[in-house]
Design a protein around this motif. Structure first.
Motif, PDB file in Angstrom:
ATOM      1  N   PRO A 234      -4.048 -18.460  38.272  1.00  0.00           N
ATOM      2  CA  PRO A 234      -5.184 -19.144  37.649  1.00  0.00           C
ATOM      3  C   PRO A 234      -5.788 -18.406  36.462  1.00  0.00           C
ATOM      4  N   SER A 235      -5.442 -17.107  36.298  1.00  0.00           N
ATOM      5  CA  SER A 235      -6.115 -16.355  35.239  1.00  0.00           C
ATOM      6  C   SER A 235      -5.445 -16.505  33.881  1.00  0.00           C
TER       7      SER A 235
ATOM      8  N   PRO B  88      -8.112  -5.434  34.364  1.00  0.00           N
ATOM      9  CA  PRO B  88      -7.936  -6.686  35.120  1.00  0.00           C
ATOM     10  C   PRO B  88      -6.484  -7.171  35.167  1.00  0.00           C
TER      11      PRO B  88
ATOM     12  N   ILE C 183     -11.135 -11.507  40.066  1.00  0.00           N
ATOM     13  CA  ILE C 183     -10.867 -10.383  39.155  1.00  0.00           C
ATOM     14  C   ILE C 183     -10.954 -10.860  37.707  1.00  0.00           C
ATOM     15  N   ALA C 184     -10.366 -12.031  37.444  1.00  0.00           N
ATOM     16  CA  ALA C 184     -10.393 -12.555  36.071  1.00  0.00           C
ATOM     17  C   ALA C 184     -11.823 -12.922  35.654  1.00  0.00           C
TER      18      ALA C 184
ATOM     19  N   ILE D 224      -4.417  -7.731  38.543  1.00  0.00           N
ATOM     20  CA  ILE D 224      -3.908  -9.065  38.893  1.00  0.00           C
ATOM     21  C   ILE D 224      -2.393  -9.037  39.110  1.00  0.00           C
TER      22      ILE D 224
ATOM     23  N   VAL E 240      -2.361  -7.905  42.988  1.00  0.00           N
ATOM     24  CA  VAL E 240      -2.604  -9.212  43.605  1.00  0.00           C
ATOM     25  C   VAL E 240      -1.298 -10.006  43.681  1.00  0.00           C
TER      26      VAL E 240
ATOM     27  N   GLY F 225      -7.876 -21.887  40.299  1.00  0.00           N
ATOM     28  CA  GLY F 225      -8.739 -20.828  40.830  1.00  0.00           C
ATOM     29  C   GLY F 225      -9.059 -20.983  42.296  1.00  0.00           C
TER      30      GLY F 225
ATOM     31  N   ILE G 262     -13.050  -4.869  38.158  1.00  0.00           N
ATOM     32  CA  ILE G 262     -14.204  -5.770  38.193  1.00  0.00           C
ATOM     33  C   ILE G 262     -15.432  -4.967  37.753  1.00  0.00           C
TER      34      ILE G 262
ATOM     35  N   GLU H 277      -7.492 -13.406  42.612  1.00  0.00           N
ATOM     36  CA  GLU H 277      -7.133 -13.323  41.193  1.00  0.00           C
ATOM     37  C   GLU H 277      -8.215 -13.960  40.325  1.00  0.00           C
ATOM     38  N   TRP H 278      -8.726 -15.089  40.769  1.00  0.00           N
ATOM     39  CA  TRP H 278      -9.796 -15.746  40.022  1.00  0.00           C
ATOM     40  C   TRP H 278     -11.009 -14.822  39.914  1.00  0.00           C
TER      41      TRP H 278
END
Lengths: 339, 296
Positions: free
Chosen positions: A32-33, A52, B219-220, A56, A60, A309, B246, B216-217
């Motif tokens: 989603p990013s 980040p 962190i972004a 990610i 992640v 997201g 973050i 992930e959302w």
């Protein structure tokens, strides 16, 4: 019936390996990013990357993609093995009740854990403990007589799953809504709560499971003729059943413990590959590992991105994608066979 | 036993499924001293107690009975998922107060068929909560007490917002559950609470009150403040420390708030807001010392 030659096996596994590689790439790039491919590649190339994008991609997505591949492989291989051992096309990794035991262990912690100081991190060990107990019970039943009866195993599994379902309903009805939501998501199956420390354990059980059962592939092929015929051809059916029972149960337990009850992978992938590659387990077992891994990684990439997201449980995607795909393949197979 | 205040959050989540107006009554009825009331929801029980009307209660839901000492001795009539129609009817209530949850839709219908007045009071948005409290007060003859409580909340809200307006606004996220990850979305009264405290909720884009989001959302999105109100026993600062990218983690602005202290829809939103603001101020003070804040 397709004859398995080394060249055909190599070619088939190469194609499946390429599919898995593509799935892993998709899993690393989808999210989603909206990270660009260049950013992802630079993070992967830099050992000391931070920020980040590094979080990610490396912390992640990468663990999740790897664990998704391992879980998918465990489920698909277990599905092949159970279908072969039980000679039942409806068999899936959850048929013998091992998943019921794992689910019960995990949900006990999900619903009551906070009251006794246990967080979500305690769910996988509890679920695996449930799996081990169930496997021990199954093994005791299987080994109670000189002969291992698949009917006894199946009936025990059905009864145990029913018992576990009832216990889960009881726990869920006592839980608050947030616990209820966790239980619901866990029962559908999700890779969203993965922990990197469990990846190695799942990998170990997959390798052990494959190592223990691949040598049985020829015996499993002969078992399709029936137990007595296979024994006359030199297959030790009882030993084969015990090995398959323990190896598959541990693989299923490892998968369910970390990802919940992801459905369809262990049913669809073996059938799908059997339709494409034929029924020879010497090819089907490793092919299922590749196929299950790729299928689950792709489904998880969809689950992570389809709602911008917000997360969907991957079990919902495997069921939505797997069902129609399987029916389409089955129809093609029938058209080919009967035309 | 289920974790404290989880059901409160549950009520809020369930009420998210409701699509009606903020408050609805079958028929307005005059207040009566002998009014017999059954509360089917802990937030409504707390409102009745706050309005000094607990003596009207003749029965409560399980959670209220377990957690509110003022009504602990009253008969229990089931919970959100298993309300007992028979137990409620046996108490011969004049009024049953409920949240408009999907789970109790049939239960409410059956009560109405049996001639029992049902008052539905929503508790998702800030305005819904205040309107529900006023509607409840009006119905039970405590209009003035309800008005005073509502005004106290609005007054605190205005004062906190005024003070916050003197500082630059920051982005924030309010965690209600870590695994799976649920945060406060745009529809919840907690979003209004963040806004009043000078915080821009990074999940406000989601219309639902409590969206399930991905790590992930988060962190972004990079919030500058993380307020963790989940029930996980692992320390919030320790839990989030591994995500250094973050800004809230990098700047030591991870605020641990015990579940229910802030995320509790009810009559004391002013106290909840002040509790949250204090916790954030504490985090601001300690951020230079290398540790996040934990509110005990």
């Amino acid at each position: 019936m397709k004859i398995l030659t080394p060249m055909r096996a190599l070619w088939s596994l190469s194609v499946l390996g390429a599919v898995l590689l593509g799935a892993l790439t998709l899993g690393l790039t989808a999210g989603p990013s909206g990270l660009g491919l260049g950013e992802i590649l630079s993070v992967l190339a830099d050992r000391d990357a931070s920020g980040p994008a590094a979080d990610i991609v490396l912390r992640v997505r990468l663990p999740r993609v790897l664990l998704g591949a391992l879980v998918g492989a465990c489920l698909a291989v277990s599905g092949v093995l159970f279908q072969a051992m039980l000679r039942n096309p409806l068999a899936d990794p959850y048929v013998l009740g091992v998943s019921g035991g794992a689910a019960l262990g995990g949900i006990l912690v999900l619903s009551l854990g906070s009251a006794i100081g246990l967080g979500y991190a305690a769910v996988p060990p509890a679920a695996f403990a449930g799996c081990l107990i169930t496997t021990a019970v199954l093994y005791a039943i299987a080994g109670a007589n000189a002969r291992v009866s698949t009917t006894s195993l199946l009936l025990t599994g059905v009864v145990f799953n029913a018992f576990a379902s009832a216990a889960i309903v009881f726990l869920a009805s006592m839980a608050g809504l947030t616990e209820g939501a966790s239980i619901f998501l866990w029962l559908i199956g999700s890779l969203s709560s993965i922990r990197t420390e469990v990846t190695g354990w799942v990998a170990i059980f997959l390798v052990l499971g494959l190592g223990a059962t691949f040598p049985l592939a020829r015996g499993l092929n002969l078992s399709a003729l029936g137990g007595e015929s296979a024994e006359q051809l030199g297959v030790d059916i009882d030993r084969q059943r015990r090995v398959v029972l323990i190896a598959s149960s541990l693989m299923v337990g490892a998968a369910v413990s970390v990802a919940g009850m992801i459905g369809f992978v262990g049913l669809i992938i073996p059938h799908l590959l059997r339709l494409i590659l034929g029924p020879d387990h010497r090819l089907l077992i490793p092919a299922s590992a590749f196929g299950g891994a790729a299928f689950l990684v792709i489904c998880d990439a969809v689950a992570r991105t389809i709602l911008d997201g917000r997360e969907l449980p991957v079990g919902a995607i495997t069921a939505l994608a797997g069902g129609p795909l399987f029916l389409w393949l089955l129809r093609r197979y029938h058209q080919r066979v009967f035309s | 036993m289920i974790g404290s205040a989880r059901l409160w959050l549950g009520i809020a989540l369930v009420a998210a499924c409701w699509t009606g107006a903020s408050a609805a009554s079958d028929a307005p009825a005059p207040a009566a001293p002998s009014l017999r009331v059954v509360s089917m929801n802990p937030s409504l029980t707390r409102m009745l107690i706050a309005l000094d009307a607990q003596q009207l209660l003749v029965g409560v839901d399980e959670y209220s009975g377990d957690h509110e000492s003022a009504v602990a001795a009253l008969p229990r009539v089931g919970g959100l998922f298993n309300p007992s129609l028979e137990a409620v009817v046996a108490l011969e209530p004049d009024l049953v107060v409920v949240v408009p949850s999907v789970q109790q839709r049939d239960f409410r219908s059956r009560l109405r068929e049996l001639g029992v007045e049902v008052l539905e009071l929503a508790s998702i948005t800030f305005e819904q909560l205040l309107a529900s409290m006023q509607t409840l007060g009006d119905r039970i003859g405590r209009s003035e007490a309800a008005r005073e409580r509502v005004e106290a909340i609005r007054s605190t809200w205005r004062e906190v917002a005024r003070e916050a307006s003197l500082q630059p606004r920051r982005s924030a996220v309010l965690i209600v559950q870590r695994d799976p990850l649920y945060v406060v979305g745009g529809e919840s009264y907690l979003n209004a609470m963040l806004d009043a405290a000078g915080l821009d909720n990074v999940a406000a884009e989601y219309p639902e009150p409590y969206p399930r989001v991905s790590l992930e959302w988060l962190i972004a999105a990079g919030p500058q403040v993380i307020i963790d109100s989940s029930a996980d026993p692992v320390n919030a600062v320790e839990h989030w420390a591994r995500w250094e990218s973050i800004p809230a983690v990098a700047e030591n602005r991870v605020v641990a708030v015990p579940q229910g202290l802030v995320t509790l829809p009810g009559p004391y939103l002013d106290r909840s807001l002040l509790t949250m603001v204090d916790a954030i101020r504490n985090a601001d003070r300690t951020s230079d010392t290398g540790g996040g804040a934990r509110l005990q």
